[in-house]
Structure formats: structure tokens, C-alpha cells
Design a protein around this motif. Structure first.
Motif, mmCIF file in Angstrom:
data_model
loop_
_atom_site.group_PDB
_atom_site.id
_atom_site.type_symbol
_atom_site.label_atom_id
_atom_site.label_comp_id
_atom_site.label_asym_id
_atom_site.label_seq_id
_atom_site.Cartn_x
_atom_site.Cartn_y
_atom_site.Cartn_z
ATOM 1 N N GLY A 42 40.305 44.484 38.331
ATOM 2 C CA GLY A 42 40.327 45.836 37.793
ATOM 3 C C GLY A 42 38.942 46.442 37.616
ATOM 4 N N LEU A 43 37.902 45.735 38.064
ATOM 5 C CA LEU A 43 36.536 46.236 37.958
ATOM 6 C C LEU A 43 36.198 47.113 39.161
ATOM 7 N N THR A 44 35.268 48.025 38.976
ATOM 8 C CA THR A 44 34.730 48.799 40.086
ATOM 9 C C THR A 44 33.464 48.103 40.582
ATOM 10 N N ARG A 45 33.025 48.510 41.775
ATOM 11 C CA ARG A 45 31.819 47.889 42.306
ATOM 12 C C ARG A 45 30.619 48.226 41.412
ATOM 13 N N GLU A 46 30.614 49.431 40.855
ATOM 14 C CA GLU A 46 29.488 49.837 40.023
ATOM 15 C C GLU A 46 29.388 48.974 38.763
ATOM 16 N N THR A 47 30.545 48.607 38.172
ATOM 17 C CA THR A 47 30.510 47.799 36.949
ATOM 18 C C THR A 47 30.294 46.314 37.241
ATOM 19 N N ALA A 48 30.662 45.873 38.456
ATOM 20 C CA ALA A 48 30.552 44.445 38.776
ATOM 21 C C ALA A 48 29.211 44.075 39.379
ATOM 22 N N VAL A 49 28.523 45.055 40.013
ATOM 23 C CA VAL A 49 27.297 44.731 40.741
ATOM 24 C C VAL A 49 26.270 44.123 39.789
ATOM 25 N N GLY A 50 25.414 43.283 40.370
ATOM 26 C CA GLY A 50 24.458 42.554 39.542
ATOM 27 C C GLY A 50 25.184 41.428 38.819
ATOM 28 N N PHE A 51 25.105 41.387 37.492
ATOM 29 C CA PHE A 51 25.774 40.348 36.736
ATOM 30 C C PHE A 51 26.903 40.908 35.864
ATOM 31 N N GLY A 52 27.359 42.111 36.213
ATOM 32 C CA GLY A 52 28.512 42.675 35.514
ATOM 33 C C GLY A 52 29.794 41.934 35.822
ATOM 34 N N PHE A 53 29.813 41.141 36.896
ATOM 35 C CA PHE A 53 31.017 40.401 37.279
ATOM 36 C C PHE A 53 31.403 39.358 36.238
ATOM 37 N N VAL A 54 30.475 38.972 35.359
ATOM 38 C CA VAL A 54 30.753 37.933 34.356
ATOM 39 C C VAL A 54 31.914 38.352 33.458
ATOM 40 N N SER A 55 32.117 39.652 33.263
ATOM 41 C CA SER A 55 33.196 40.121 32.389
ATOM 42 C C SER A 55 34.567 39.814 32.958
ATOM 43 N N ALA A 56 34.641 39.405 34.237
ATOM 44 C CA ALA A 56 35.931 39.068 34.843
ATOM 45 C C ALA A 56 36.412 37.688 34.431
ATOM 46 N N PHE A 57 35.595 36.895 33.721
ATOM 47 C CA PHE A 57 35.973 35.533 33.363
ATOM 48 C C PHE A 57 36.424 35.460 31.907
ATOM 49 N N HIS A 58 37.265 34.495 31.623
ATOM 50 C CA HIS A 58 37.742 34.262 30.261
ATOM 51 C C HIS A 58 36.538 33.950 29.372
ATOM 52 N N PRO A 59 36.498 34.517 28.171
ATOM 53 C CA PRO A 59 35.329 34.300 27.304
ATOM 54 C C PRO A 59 35.002 32.827 27.069
ATOM 55 N N ASP A 60 36.042 31.971 26.994
ATOM 56 C CA ASP A 60 35.792 30.544 26.747
ATOM 57 C C ASP A 60 35.174 29.847 27.952
ATOM 58 N N ASP A 61 35.230 30.457 29.148
ATOM 59 C CA ASP A 61 34.722 29.821 30.364
ATOM 60 C C ASP A 61 33.422 30.442 30.868
ATOM 61 N N VAL A 62 32.957 31.513 30.221
ATOM 62 C CA VAL A 62 31.771 32.230 30.710
ATOM 63 C C VAL A 62 30.548 31.321 30.747
ATOM 64 N N ASP A 63 30.301 30.575 29.650
ATOM 65 C CA ASP A 63 29.109 29.707 29.610
ATOM 66 C C ASP A 63 29.153 28.660 30.725
ATOM 67 N N LYS A 64 30.326 28.084 30.972
ATOM 68 C CA LYS A 64 30.449 27.072 32.020
ATOM 69 C C LYS A 64 30.156 27.684 33.387
ATOM 70 N N VAL A 65 30.715 28.870 33.657
ATOM 71 C CA VAL A 65 30.507 29.518 34.954
ATOM 72 C C VAL A 65 29.036 29.846 35.156
ATOM 73 N N ILE A 66 28.396 30.383 34.112
ATOM 74 C CA ILE A 66 26.975 30.757 34.231
ATOM 75 C C ILE A 66 26.125 29.519 34.501
ATOM 76 N N LYS A 67 26.405 28.417 33.809
ATOM 77 C CA LYS A 67 25.606 27.198 34.011
ATOM 78 C C LYS A 67 25.735 26.691 35.448
ATOM 79 N N VAL A 68 26.991 26.580 35.945
ATOM 80 C CA VAL A 68 27.195 26.070 37.306
ATOM 81 C C VAL A 68 26.560 27.010 38.325
ATOM 82 N N TRP A 69 26.754 28.321 38.137
ATOM 83 C CA TRP A 69 26.216 29.315 39.082
ATOM 84 C C TRP A 69 24.684 29.259 39.088
#
Length: 768
Positions: free
Chosen positions: A183-210
């Protein structure tokens, strides 16, 4: 830009994309060299070749470089990679409906490494080739716009959430599925805005692996939950592959996020099943063990560890063997040796616990072979039969003093469900203990005869029991036998008979024996086998991946139609005088099939959510006509005659047109496959008629191999298939679709051979 400079820039663009890809593929696989092969029509040419240090563009034939053309053509035609004879060949999709392959030569028979990463790299390169317009379609503004539309369409057709990342890890772009899901637009997702697409409990894990992947510039992935546009969280496996330049720097990241939410649910259900299994083992005092012979890893259930009195971490095949009673070790070693040669393990022996206690253990097991019939694993069960064995020994001892201790013996027999008897065959006299009467279901006041006893033996076991007892009497040797009893109320009991033959003062044989009621033990073993079968079934469900199988099964036909129409459109446009009208028709069909493919994906997702179909007024004749057009070539190739009968004036029904096409398409293809290599009539009859004023009935009859009576009750179950390469999903999906339309789907044998599949759907209440 003139034509000459455009060609030069196209070649430079090709080299810029091909070079990093070729070097990465060769380095990742450990190959000596690699070739990029492009197919145009039936012609295959080498577009580039290289190793870890250099890449050169080429235009030579495959024979010039000693390339296995048969393997390349198989990979290009099937779209599936092959690894054979020190060769790795993976498919690559290119624009302009061209297909290609990456061909890698391994040194000195070495096995390729990281094949999975190579497949992801090939996928990334395919996406890059499409997105970057690999063949340099540079020309008029109209051609450039068309190339952009084609590349975007190819990007959006990837059946997953695909995305492109910058060298620093920032989001650059995604396909249509990525934006629709988040449901995100390219303008909101570009850069590191895509992080909002992940469940809050998994954000730290995704950022670390990425962050780790971006730092190491290596492919990798992680499992995490992604938030859908409506707020629902689903599990995905995120996979990213870098495209590197000559110096090993990241040019771009390519990634695909695949939905594994259903797989996670199955894993949870499996864990629950394993918990139930553990409780069942504790109840029946039976443990399970397995020895993976490939990895030399020994595992056992908690109940197994409890029985042998050792910590699970201490248990190995050697530690268990060392605890076998010294007097039983040779017997047990021989039994295991026979089991490793293919026989079933079935041995009872004594076991010394760490505190010196002796247990009696009944071990059963078998060898598991792999696909080439080589030993793969050794699995089995152990049951604590100490109480049973001690009871048997006590009974054996009590039989010797039967006349002096009848009272205590009778009580012991009642407690242990073991009866005793004495038989004088010459006089046909039978003396039974009270418990033996109870086991056989006779009243103690009845005088027994040989005929009455024989009638209680199960009919299927009578011949065996008679043969064993006759031989024992003839040879004056003791015998043991297990058999069934059939009681007057229809119930079955399992008994174990232990008998010895003595000679009385008149030199006539006299039989003394004990009969043990082992019904509960047999039922416990059957319960254990059923629990083990349930675990095997859950493992099979997990390995197959239900969501992936469903989508692959349903998307095959529309995708093939899209490829065919796209090729037709290009063919009309490639003429000396392009036929725009015909090309437009082909393009319209391409759009139609693309919409149908999208509808299929929506339908599969709807079924996964148990939501209903998209209902509308549907003419069943149009559904039949559309399916027949799609299968016209298929039936001509298979040399199958199709006879169609559609009654006139059939009222309309309410339904989802795409889903009904899926059902009929699946039934027609199943009929064609069932006919197979039939030497007789090769015919399919398709009939549609009104069933009174209530519903429309569609019937598919074939002259194939028919329906196996044993399998007929399970053909609509998910993952059950009678075909060697079948997924077992087609009929299960079809039945769920018809049920969602308030209809029925059934199957029956056809008179004269073959099968009949029929579905009916109620009318809409008003006719067209």
C-alpha cells in the motif's frame, strides 16, 4: 542519435550488464569459464564468454566452444536449470520474448557450489535485462515507450514481491505486486521508507541482516513479517542478490520477497503434532530413535531417553550398545547387523541402567533407503517391557508348581491377564485356569472341547495354529505362537501362547502352556504407528509448500498464453510491412490473458483467506468456448478427438467466470493425460445441459485408464495424486471452487472404460 551510435551504445550497455553478471556467476560457482547463450527462434548463439578476470562479447555458435547443445536447449525450452557432468546450466529471461541461458564449465569433475545463489543471480540478471532493455532498443520515441511498457510488464509479472535496491541499501523501485501488497507509494518507500512495510517487532532484525548484506556485498536473506495494506501481517522470506562491477563493488541490489505464511502455519501445526506424539509415547511407554547415517547424527524422543535412563545429549548408537546386558550383546549386535542389511529389527533384550538396574527392552527398527537404494537412515522404537517380561518369567515358574499353588497362580494370572492350560491330546482332555476361560470368553461352568476352542480362533489364523501345534506334538518340542481370537460379540483379542510338551508315565504327550492377552500391547503399537504416519504426512506438507504449489499449478496456462500471444504480436510487427491490425489483435489477447493471470492470483489468494468468489452472471457456453480455444493446440498434438454438446437455452448462473474456467480447464487436461498412450479410442465428450429447472450440469467423459477404485475416495484430497509427476492440487482446488458456487463435483467410472467427471451449479434465478 543516429543508427550507428545507437548500436555502439547498445553494445556498451550489454557489456556493462553482462560483465559483472558473468564474473559473479563464474566466481560464485567456482567454474573455469562461463558462456551467456541467447536463443532467437530455434537458433542458439553465444553472446558472451568469460572467466573471473575478463568477459568478451561474442556471436559464435555453440559447437565452436564445445558446448552441450542438448542440455542448453532443454534448459531454454523447459525454463528449469540442469546440473550434470560438471556442467551448470540455468535459464535466463530476456526481452523481445528471447530466452537464454548461463552455461558454466566446472574444473575436473568438481561439483558446483551455491547453486541456489546462482539461481537467484540468474533471476536478478533476468530482471536487470528486462528493466534495462538488454538488447538496446534505441530508436524512435514510440519504440522507446513500447520497450519501457514491455520491461515494466515483465517486471510486474514476477509472481512475488520483487524490488530493486541502491548500492547503499536504499529502496529504488518495486514491481506492481510490491506496491499493491504494502500500500506504499514509490515516493514514500524510496530510500529507507520501505522499513515501514515490516512488522514493528521484526524491523530491528531486518535492518541488522540488510546492513550485514550491504557491508559484505554477498547474497542472503531473512524471514520476517510484512504488513499488508489492510494491516494484516504475513510471513515472507526475503532474498537479495547483488550485481557487482569489475572491482567487486555493488552496482545494484535485486530482491524477491516470497509469501511463506502458510508454511509457518504448517510448522506450528507440526510442532503441536510432535507434542501430541511425545505425550502418546509417555502413555504407552514407548520411545522413538533415529540414526542419520549420512551425517552420523543420532536423535531420540524424550520417552526414549527416560526408558534408557540417559540424558538425550549423551545418547548415541555406541552408548546404547554399551548398556546392553553382556549376555545379550552378541544377540543384539547380530540383530542390528541383519537390520542394516535390510531385515526388520525385532529383538528383546536386557538393558543396564546407570544405577545398575536391569530393564527388559523390546526394540524394533528398519533401514531407510534413499532414491538410489543406498542406506540413508536407521529408525526404530524401544518399549519398556520389563513388567511383561517379569510377568512371563513368573508365569513360567508358576507353571512348574501349578498343583501346589493354584490359588496364588490364579490370582497372578488375573492380575497379569495370563492364563494357563493343560491338554491331553490322546484323551482329548482340556483343563483351563479361570483366566484362560476369561480370555477366550467362555463360562467356567462349561466343559470345553477341542471343537469349541478351535471355533474361537480367528478363521484366518486357524490353519496356522493347527500346523504349529501339530508339529510341536509330533516332534515333542515346545512352541510359541501369537494369533487372534474372534469372540461371539465380534470383538478380536490378540494372544501369545507359550507351550511345552511333557511325557506322562503312560508315555503319552501332555501339553502345558500359558496364554497371554496382548490385546492392549498390540493396540498400543498400532497407535504408535499411526502417530508416526501422521508425523511423516506433516513433514511432506511442509516440504512441498502449499502456497507455491497452488500458484504454480493455476498460473501455468495463462502464462503460456501470454508468451504465445506476445510472440505472435512481435511476428506481425517484424514483417517488412508490419501488420498493425493483426498485431493489435494479438496484443489485445495478451492483455486479456494478463488480466486472467491476475484474476487467478487473486482467486488463489481469496481461497487462502477462505473468501468467496467474485460473482457475476455467467453464460456456461462462453466458459466452454474459451477453454476449448485455449486447448485446441493441446488436443491436436495429443491426437485426441473432442465432441462437444451444449444444450440451447441454458439459463445463466451466478459465478466467477475465471474460476469456472479454471475448473473446466483442469478437468479437460486431466482427461487428456488419462488417455495418454491409449492405443484404442482417444476421445473426450464434453456435455453441458440443464438439470430440470434447478441447475446446469457440465460433464467431461474420457476413454482413458479409468479411476482406481482404491484411490477413488481420495482423489479430491489435497496433495493426493495417482500421477507420478502430479501435485495433487488440481482436483482439490476445483472442488473448493465448485463448493464456493453452491455446487457439487463428483467422479465415477465410465461404462466401457475411462472416467466421468461432472459438476453442477444452481441457476441464478433468472435467464438471459
Amino acid at each position: 542519435m543516429d543508427e550507428g551510435s545507437g548500436a555502439v551504445e547498445a553494445r556498451r550497455s550489454d557489456a556493462h550488464d553482462v560483465g559483472p553478471f558473468m564474473r559473479a556467476a563464474v566466481t560464485m560457482s567456482g567454474a573455469r569459464r562461463g558462456f551467456l547463450i541467447v536463443g532467437r527462434g530455434n537458433e542458439l548463439t553465444v553472446a558472451a564468454m568469460g572467466d573471473t578476470s575478463s568477459v568478451a562479447l561474442s556471436s559464435g555458435r555453440l559447437g565452436t566452444f564445445d558446448i552441450d547443445e542438448a542440455t542448453v536447449r532443454e534448459v531454454v525450452s523447459t525454463g528449469r536449470g540442469r546440473t550434470r557432468h560438471s556442467i551448470v546450466c540455468l535459464p535466463i529471461a530476456l526481452p523481445d520474448s528471447n530466452d537464454g541461458a548461463i552455461y558454466l564449465e566446472m574444473p575436473d569433475g568438481a561439483a558446483p557450489a551455491r547453486v541456489e545463489d546462482l539461481e537467484w543471480l540468474a533471476t536478478a540478471f533476468s530482471a536487470a535485462a528486462i528493466a534495462n532493455n538488454f538488447h538496446g532498443q534505441i530508436g524512435t520515441a514510440h519504440a522507446a515507450a513500447r520497450a519501457a511498457d514491455d520491461s515494466r510488464l515483465g517486471w510486474d509479472m514476477i509472481p512475488a514481491l520483487a524490488w530493486i535496491g541502491a548500492p547503499d541499501g536504499g529502496f529504488e523501485d518495486g514491481n506492481k505486486q510490491w506496491f499493491e501488497y504494502t500500500g506504499l507509494t514509490r515516493e514514500t518507500a524510496v530510500g529507507f521508507g520501505f522499513v515501514s512495510a515490516f512488522h514493528p517487532d521484526d524491523v530491528d532484525k531486518v535492518i541488522k541482516v540488510w546492513t550485514d548484506l550491504c557491508t559484505s556485498a554477498k547474497p542472503g536473506g531473512v524471514e520476517a513479517r510484512m504488513l499488508r495494506h489492510d494491516g494484516e501481517a504475513r510471513w515472507f522470506v526475503l532474498r537479495a542478490v547483488p550485481l557487482l562491477d569489475d572491482d567487486g563493488n555493488v552496482i545494484r541490489w535485486y530482491g524477491v520477497n516470497t509469501d511463506i505464511d502458510e508454511l509457518k502455519r504448517i510448522e506450528f501445526e507440526l510442532a503441536q503434532s510432535q507434542l501430541v506424539m511425545a505425550v502418546a509415547q509417555r502413555i504407552i511407554e514407548t520411545g522413538t530413535w533415529s540414526w542419520d547415517m549420512a551425517t552420523d547424527v543420532f536423535t531420540c524422543s524424550p520417552e526414549c531417553a527416560s526408558i534408557v535412563g540417559l540424558d538425550a545429549n549423551e545418547i548415541t548408537f555406541e552408548t546404547l550398545s554399551a548398556r546392553v546386558h553382556p549376555d545379550d550383546r552378541e544377540m543384539v549386535a547380530e540383530a542390528h547387523q541383519r537390520a542394516l542389511q535390510g531385515e526388520e529389527l525385532n529383538v528383546e533384550h536386557r538393558f543396564l541402567l546407570p544405577d545398575g538396574t536391569v530393564k527388559f527392552i523390546h526394540a524394533r527398527g528398519r533401514l531407510i533407503l534413499d532414491e538410489v537404494q543406498s542406506p540413508r537412515a536407521y529408525i526404530g522404537t524401544i518399549a519398556d517391557v520389563t513388567e511383561t517380561r517379569l510377568a512371563e518369567e513368573k508365569i513360567q515358574s508358576s507353571l512348574e508348581d501349578a498343583q501346589r499353588a493354584q490359588a496364588s497362580l490364579a490370582e497372578a494370572q488375573k492380575l497379569s491377564h495370563v492364563g494357563s492350560y493343560r491338554i491331553k491330546p490322546s484323551k482329548r482332555e482340556v483343563v483351563w485356569s479361570e483366566e484362560t476361560y476369561n480370555i477366550y470368553g467362555f463360562d467356567t461352568s462349561i466343559a470345553l472341547s477341542f471343537e469349541m476352542i478351535s471355533e474361537r480362533v480367528h478363521p484366518s489364523d486357524r490353519e496356522m495354529v493347527a500346523a504349529v501345534s501339530d508339529r510341536g506334538l509330533r516332534e515333542r518340542q515346545p512352541w510359541e505362537i501369537e494369533h487372534r481370537l474372534l469372540l461371539p460379540d465380534g470383538s478380536i483379542r490378540y494372544v501369545h501362547c507359550v507351550t511345552r510338551v511333557e511325557t506322562n508315565p503312560e508315555e503319552e504327550p501332555e501339553v502345558f502352556g500359558a496364554i497371554i492377552d496382548i490385546t492392549e500391547r498390540v493396540k498400543s503399537e498400532e497407535a504408535l504407528q499411526k502417530a508416526q504416519a501422521d508425523i511423516v504426512r506433516m513433514n511432506r506438507l511442509t516440504a512441498m509448500g502449499a502456497v507455491t504449489v497452488s500458484i504454480a499449478h493455476e498460473m501455468n496456462q495463462p502464462l503460456m498464453a501470454i508468451v504465445t500471444n506476445a510472440a505472435t504480436c512481435l511476428s506481425w510487427l517484424d514483417r517488412d510491412v508490419p501488420d498493425v491490425a493483426e498485431a493489435k489483435l494479438a496484443a489485445e489477447r495478451l492483455v486479456e490473458e494478463g488480466k486472467r493471470a491476475g484474476d487467478v492470483l487473486l482467486n488463489v489468494r481469496s481461497m487462502a483467506r477462505n473468501s468467496g468468489p467474485s460473482m457475476d452472471m455467467v453464460d456456461i457456453g462462453e466458459v466452454i468456448s474459451h477453454v476449448l480455444r485455449m486447448l485446441r493446440t493441446e488436443f491436436r498434438i495429443r491426437q485426441i478427438d473432442v465432441f462437444v454438446s451444449v444444450s440451447t437455452g441454458i439459463p445463466a448462473i451466478r459465478g466467477d467466470k475465471v474460476q469456472l474456467q479454471q475448473v473446466l480447464l483442469n478437468l479437460m487436461l486431466n482427461a487428456a493425460e488419462a488417455i495418454g498412450a491409449n492405443d484404442g479410442a482417444r476421445r473426450i465428450d464434453l456435455t453441458a445441459e440443464a438439470d430440470g429447472s434447478r441447475s446446469v450440469v457440465v460433464r467431461v467423459e474420457d476413454t482413458g485408464e479409468g479411476i482406481d477404485p482404491i484411490a477413488s475416495e481420495r482423489i479430491f484430497e489435497a496433495f493426493f495424486s495417482t500421477k507420478q509427476q502430479g501435485t495433487g492440487m488440481g482436483l482439490a482446488i476445483s472442488k473448493s471452487i465448485i463448493s464456493a458456487h453452491s455446487g457439487t463435483l463428483s467422479a465415477r467410472p465410465r461404462a466401457g472404460g475411462g472416467a466421468v467427471f461432472e459438476f453442477s451449479i444452481p441457476f441464478a434465478g433468472e435467464s438471459r
